[in-house]
Design an enzyme around this catalytic site. Structure first.
Site, PDB file in Angstrom:
ATOM      1  N   GLU A 170      57.702   5.548  -2.459  1.00  0.00           N
ATOM      2  CA  GLU A 170      58.110   5.050  -3.778  1.00  0.00           C
ATOM      3  C   GLU A 170      57.063   4.105  -4.354  1.00  0.00           C
ATOM      4  OE1 GLU A 170      61.521   2.106  -2.828  1.00  0.00           O
ATOM      5  OE2 GLU A 170      62.030   3.905  -1.675  1.00  0.00           O
TER       6      GLU A 170
ATOM      7  N   ASP B 261      55.280  -4.026  -9.548  1.00  0.00           N
ATOM      8  CA  ASP B 261      54.687  -5.360  -9.560  1.00  0.00           C
ATOM      9  C   ASP B 261      55.545  -6.286 -10.406  1.00  0.00           C
ATOM     10  OD1 ASP B 261      52.953  -7.275  -8.889  1.00  0.00           O
ATOM     11  OD2 ASP B 261      51.291  -6.574 -10.118  1.00  0.00           O
TER      12      ASP B 261
ATOM     13  N   CYS C  56      18.791 -12.009 -37.032  1.00  0.00           N
ATOM     14  CA  CYS C  56      18.041 -12.135 -38.283  1.00  0.00           C
ATOM     15  C   CYS C  56      18.120 -13.531 -38.898  1.00  0.00           C
ATOM     16  CB  CYS C  56      18.511 -11.095 -39.295  1.00  0.00           C
ATOM     17  SG  CYS C  56      20.123 -11.459 -39.990  1.00  0.00           S
TER      18      CYS C  56
ATOM     19  N   TYR D   7      65.812  -0.809  -4.954  1.00  0.00           N
ATOM     20  CA  TYR D   7      65.032  -0.156  -3.895  1.00  0.00           C
ATOM     21  C   TYR D   7      65.600  -0.314  -2.482  1.00  0.00           C
ATOM     22  CZ  TYR D   7      62.665  -4.752  -3.675  1.00  0.00           C
ATOM     23  OH  TYR D   7      62.375  -6.076  -3.593  1.00  0.00           O
TER      24      TYR D   7
ATOM     25  N   LYS E 266      48.585  -0.654  -0.453  1.00  0.00           N
ATOM     26  CA  LYS E 266      48.136  -1.226  -1.725  1.00  0.00           C
ATOM     27  C   LYS E 266      47.104  -0.351  -2.432  1.00  0.00           C
ATOM     28  CE  LYS E 266      49.923  -5.513  -1.910  1.00  0.00           C
ATOM     29  NZ  LYS E 266      49.150  -6.616  -2.365  1.00  0.00           N
TER      30      LYS E 266
ATOM     31  N   LYS F 299      55.343   0.829  -5.578  1.00  0.00           N
ATOM     32  CA  LYS F 299      55.536  -0.602  -5.327  1.00  0.00           C
ATOM     33  C   LYS F 299      55.402  -1.308  -6.670  1.00  0.00           C
ATOM     34  CE  LYS F 299      54.051  -4.405  -2.361  1.00  0.00           C
ATOM     35  NZ  LYS F 299      54.291  -5.416  -3.365  1.00  0.00           N
TER      36      LYS F 299
ATOM     37  N   CYS G 141      19.409  -7.174 -41.668  1.00  0.00           N
ATOM     38  CA  CYS G 141      19.496  -7.548 -40.257  1.00  0.00           C
ATOM     39  C   CYS G 141      19.094  -6.349 -39.408  1.00  0.00           C
ATOM     40  CB  CYS G 141      20.915  -8.001 -39.917  1.00  0.00           C
ATOM     41  SG  CYS G 141      21.116  -8.351 -38.169  1.00  0.00           S
TER      42      CYS G 141
ATOM     43  N   CYS H 198      23.012 -15.779 -37.430  1.00  0.00           N
ATOM     44  CA  CYS H 198      22.858 -14.539 -36.659  1.00  0.00           C
ATOM     45  C   CYS H 198      21.675 -14.685 -35.712  1.00  0.00           C
ATOM     46  CB  CYS H 198      22.635 -13.366 -37.613  1.00  0.00           C
ATOM     47  SG  CYS H 198      22.169 -11.852 -36.750  1.00  0.00           S
TER      48      CYS H 198
ATOM     49  N   CYS I 172      27.622 -11.298 -39.418  1.00  0.00           N
ATOM     50  CA  CYS I 172      26.295 -11.662 -39.902  1.00  0.00           C
ATOM     51  C   CYS I 172      26.237 -11.248 -41.362  1.00  0.00           C
ATOM     52  CB  CYS I 172      25.246 -10.918 -39.080  1.00  0.00           C
ATOM     53  SG  CYS I 172      23.679 -10.763 -39.938  1.00  0.00           S
TER      54      CYS I 172
HETATM   55  S1  IVH Z   1      61.319  -2.737  -0.076  1.00  0.00           S
HETATM   56  C1  IVH Z   1      62.874  -5.173   3.495  1.00  0.00           C
HETATM   57  N1  IVH Z   1      60.491  -1.270  -2.085  1.00  0.00           N
HETATM   58  O1  IVH Z   1      57.301  -5.826  -2.723  1.00  0.00           O
HETATM   59  C2  IVH Z   1      62.098  -4.405   2.483  1.00  0.00           C
HETATM   60  N2  IVH Z   1      59.868  -3.550  -2.036  1.00  0.00           N
HETATM   61  O2  IVH Z   1      55.570  -7.165  -0.800  1.00  0.00           O
HETATM   62  C3  IVH Z   1      62.218  -4.933   1.154  1.00  0.00           C
HETATM   63  N3  IVH Z   1      58.549  -4.256  -3.970  1.00  0.00           N
HETATM   64  O3  IVH Z   1      59.520  -8.370  -1.876  1.00  0.00           O
HETATM   65  C4  IVH Z   1      61.213  -4.461   0.191  1.00  0.00           C
HETATM   66  N4  IVH Z   1      58.538  -2.318  -5.000  1.00  0.00           N
HETATM   67  O4  IVH Z   1      59.561  -7.491  -4.280  1.00  0.00           O
HETATM   68  C5  IVH Z   1      60.499  -2.482  -1.516  1.00  0.00           C
HETATM   69  N5  IVH Z   1      59.887   0.133  -3.810  1.00  0.00           N
HETATM   70  C6  IVH Z   1      59.882  -1.071  -3.247  1.00  0.00           C
HETATM   71  C7  IVH Z   1      59.228  -2.159  -3.849  1.00  0.00           C
HETATM   72  C8  IVH Z   1      59.235  -3.389  -3.204  1.00  0.00           C
HETATM   73  C9  IVH Z   1      58.155  -3.570  -5.064  1.00  0.00           C
HETATM   74  C10 IVH Z   1      58.241  -5.673  -3.740  1.00  0.00           C
HETATM   75  C11 IVH Z   1      59.426  -6.492  -3.326  1.00  0.00           C
HETATM   76  C12 IVH Z   1      59.055  -7.087  -2.027  1.00  0.00           C
HETATM   77  C13 IVH Z   1      57.563  -7.037  -2.084  1.00  0.00           C
HETATM   78  C14 IVH Z   1      56.945  -7.056  -0.719  1.00  0.00           C
END
Ligand code: IVH
Length: 677
Positions: A118, A122, A416, A230, A319, A120, A437, A413, A431
């Site tokens: 899935e 931000d 020129c 999640y 990451k 991650k 120029c 400028c 300018c």
């Molecule tokens: S699972 C025990 N799934 O990443 C597991 N975390 O670096 C709980 N995060 O604190 C996390 N997307 O805030 C999980 N699909 C995802 C996520 C996710 C973002 C964040 C979350 C967590 C942090 C860890």
């Protein structure tokens, strides 16, 4: 980074102190000073030292704790089950060793483990507690054991989800997920913050954090926040599905938002394949993601794998390459553009970010330098996402070298010496030298010759510079009077290459009206506007004599562009150049002005495109414009249609809210007469 020291004990203490400080900036102030990648580097450095010198390990070390605090301003919530963090991986090998360890711990001989992969997200982690289907409590992660009570604020974010739906609603259900802000919502929020003179946010994550951790829930209510579930926390239910995959489906059935990008994948190969596909799609997503999370799907396996002090052994965060990095701004240089616009450019110590080495970033204008408070020699955070030009997000004031001075924006400028004048409330510096120029003349000629303009092959920057220096040309109309001998006399030119250039000039004479208009370099007239003008008027003479009112009847041409076109054609100097060019034989096929296809459903309608379509967005836009529609970027009550593609984002929600007609790509094509209905 920690100061170099031969004393590992001192180094460990220094690193811990710095990590604590940056944790505080990130989690409490919602105002981090360094990019995540720098934080990760320090954490890894500390981990390595603690592994090498076990006697320096300590329970209170940032390597052993979930980063985060409980702010004193919110009341405290003790999590029924701790909220943990995730272990990070940056390389494929680390994913392999994760999978190997999972199989070892589970004693699996053969066969691939099924993972759920899935995005991650931000944003920031929250836990939502539903009792008998009602949202009764919400908390931030805090230090993992206890977090901040943000129930009122989350009720605003979850407006449509404060009550679970469907049958078999469990008596107690704790859902964990991420609160985040979509990219277009972030841009819009920052624009309105700026317009109101309020603080702008550095990135969507900070905007989400700052918006959620508001003491006044009505502020949160006005901020465009999204949420995806999640994981589960505490649950009391007759039936809890046996896999993470099915749990996510179940949460969806209960009416909770779940990302539609979740996939079941097999083994390391499946994980890495998902990673690569999602990395390719990263820039097209409507929200920022900083990697992928892989989770062992079977819950009984999750249970036997258990947790380390900080993170589950059944999950891994893989990451993505960082889109933000730290580097040093070595110099601020001033560039003079084709229309005289003066742009400050940051020359950077080269840094690898967003997949490429970046050594320049735009500083936009004088205001931006003031807003960032940036000086030569500063350490800065650079962001490069997708194909967007790199930008400087912020300065790290603590790392400013002694004796550094504020940058003085020039009032003359640098090329020129003409006075610099300011437009648009003093934001845009220009300018005033015009074609006196050299920088402007040079840029103008380069633009004229470029591929999308007159497409003169071989007329590169170096040749243009020489032609100007030797006064063989003064403006673009002189190009067509050049002789082979003159060109051959230039440095690094011979008869052969000179002949080629003269031939390319000859060839470029047969062009199209749109290309010619674009080549003239009328301020604010890009390729698209040039095309629209050509299509609507059909001939040059009527564009040159059109007044602003007539120009504004052309779709997409507003008062500012209309004025710029009129002013350009009014200048005797410009008219002279055009006459000379035409006398030199520039020509294009004649065509009649276009009548809008008035029977189209899109004629005179305002249309917004959102989400990913199977065709390029620019193509969809062109189709609509050809049918007489106006295509705009944001939904309002004046919008007639919203065309939604995959992963549409908040514009679709807004359209629904305003009762604007929403159509999918199939309906769009069918209304455009491009598909069977
Ligand atoms: S699972 C025990 N799934 O990443 C597991 N975390 O670096 C709980 N995060 O604190 C996390 N997307 O805030 C999980 N699909 C995802 C996520 C996710 C973002 C964040 C979350 C967590 C942090 C860890």
């Amino acid at each position: 980074m920690a100061k170099p020291s031969s004393d590992p004990g001192g180094q460990v203490i220094a690193l811990r102190e710095q990590l604590e400080f940056h944790n505080y900036r990130y989690y409490v102030l919602d105002d981090p000073q360094i990019p995540d990648i720098e934080y990760d580097r320090m954490l890894r450095e500390l981990e390595a030292l603690e592994a090498k010198y076990p006697e320096l390990q300590e329970e209170e070390s940032p390597t052993q704790k979930v980063g985060g605090f409980v702010a004193r301003t919110f009341s405290e919530v003790v999590h029924a089950q701790p909220m943990r963090s995730l272990s990070n991986a940056f390389e494929a090998e680390e994913v392999e060793s994760f999978d190997r360890r999972v199989r070892e711990l589970l004693d699996l001989e053969r066969g691939d483990v099924e993972y759920v992969a899935e995005p991650k997200l931000d944003g920031l982690a929250v836990s939502l507690r539903y009792e008998n289907g009602w949202l009764v409590q919400a908390a931030t992660r805090g230090d993992g054991r206890k977090g901040e009570n943000i129930t009122q604020n989350m009720r605003q974010v979850m407006r449509q989800h404060t009550r679970l739906s469907g049958k078999d609603v469990p008596p107690i259900l704790e859902v964990r997920g991420e609160v985040f802000m979509r990219k277009d919502d972030f841009d819009q929020l920052n624009r309105s913050q700026q317009a109101a003179g309020d603080k702008t946010f550095v990135n969507p994550r900070n905007a989400a954090a700052g918006s959620l951790r508001q003491l006044d829930p009505s502020v949160t209510a006005r901020r465009p926040l999204s949420f995806y579930s999640y994981a589960l926390g505490d649950v009391v239910s007759d039936r809890v599905p046996p896999t993470h995959w099915e749990i996510m489906q179940w949460l969806g059935e209960l009416g909770l938002p779940v990302s539609d990008r979740l996939e079941r994948v097999k083994g390391v190969e499946g994980c890495l394949d998902y990673y690569r596909r999602t990395l390719d799609a990263r820039d097209q997503l409507s929200y920022d993601i900083d990697g992928i999370v892989y989770k062992v799907s079977r819950m009984d396996w999750q249970q036997s794998l258990g947790f380390t002090a900080k993170a589950p052994r059944w999950a891994l965060a893989h990451k993505f390459p960082a889109q933000e990095e730290i580097t040093v701004l070595e110099k601020i240089e001033i560039q003079v553009g084709r229309t005289g616009a003066i742009t400050p450019v940051a020359r950077l110590k080269p840094v690898f970010v967003g997949g490429v080495t970046v050594s320049n970033a735009t500083l936009h204008n004088r205001d931006e330098i003031a807003r960032l408070d940036v000086q030569e020699g500063d350490s800065v955070i650079v962001r490069r996402a997708g194909d967007v030009i790199p930008e400087i997000l912020s300065v790290i004031p603590q790392r400013r070298p002694k004796g550094s001075k504020p940058f003085v924006f020039p009032d003359h400028c640098p090329v020129c010496g003409s006075a610099v004048v300011y437009e648009r409330d003093g934001v845009i510096a220009r300018c005033s030298g015009g074609l006196f120029c050299d920088a402007q003349r040079r840029e103008n000629i380069k633009h004229f010759a470029s591929r999308k303009a007159m497409d003169i092959e071989g007329l590169g920057e170096k040749i243009v510079d020489q032609l100007l220096e030797q006064e063989l040309i003064h403006d673009v109309s002189d190009l067509y009077a050049l002789k082979i001998e003159q060109v051959a006399s230039l440095e690094r030119m011979a008869t052969k290459s000179a002949t080629n250039l003269i031939e390319a000039l000859e060839k470029s004479k047969h062009t199209a009206l749109a290309q010619f208009l674009f080549a003239l370099g009328i301020p604010l007239v890009g390729e698209t506007t040039a095309e629209t003008l050509a299509e609507n008027f059909g001939e040059l003479e009527s564009i040159m004599s059109a007044d602003e009112e007539r120009l504004q009847r052309v779709p997409d041409i507003g008062p500012v562009v209309a004025e710029s076109i009129r002013v350009f054609f009014e200048q005797p100097h410009n008219r002279e150049i055009i006459t000379k060019l035409l006398e030199n034989g520039i020509e294009w096929p004649k065509s009649a002005p276009r009548e809008a296809a008035s029977d189209s459903a899109f004629n005179s309608k305002t249309v917004v495109l959102t989400g990913t379509l199977s065709m390029a967005r620019s193509d969809a836009k062109k189709i609509l414009q050809n049918l007489g529609a106006k295509v705009t970027g944001s939904v309002s009550k004046n919008t007639d249609f919203v065309v939604v593609g995959v992963d549409p984002g908040s514009k679709a929600d807004k359209a629904e809210h305003l009762g604007v007609k929403i159509i999918d790509e199939r309906e769009f094509l069918s209304l455009a007469g491009l598909a069977d209905s």
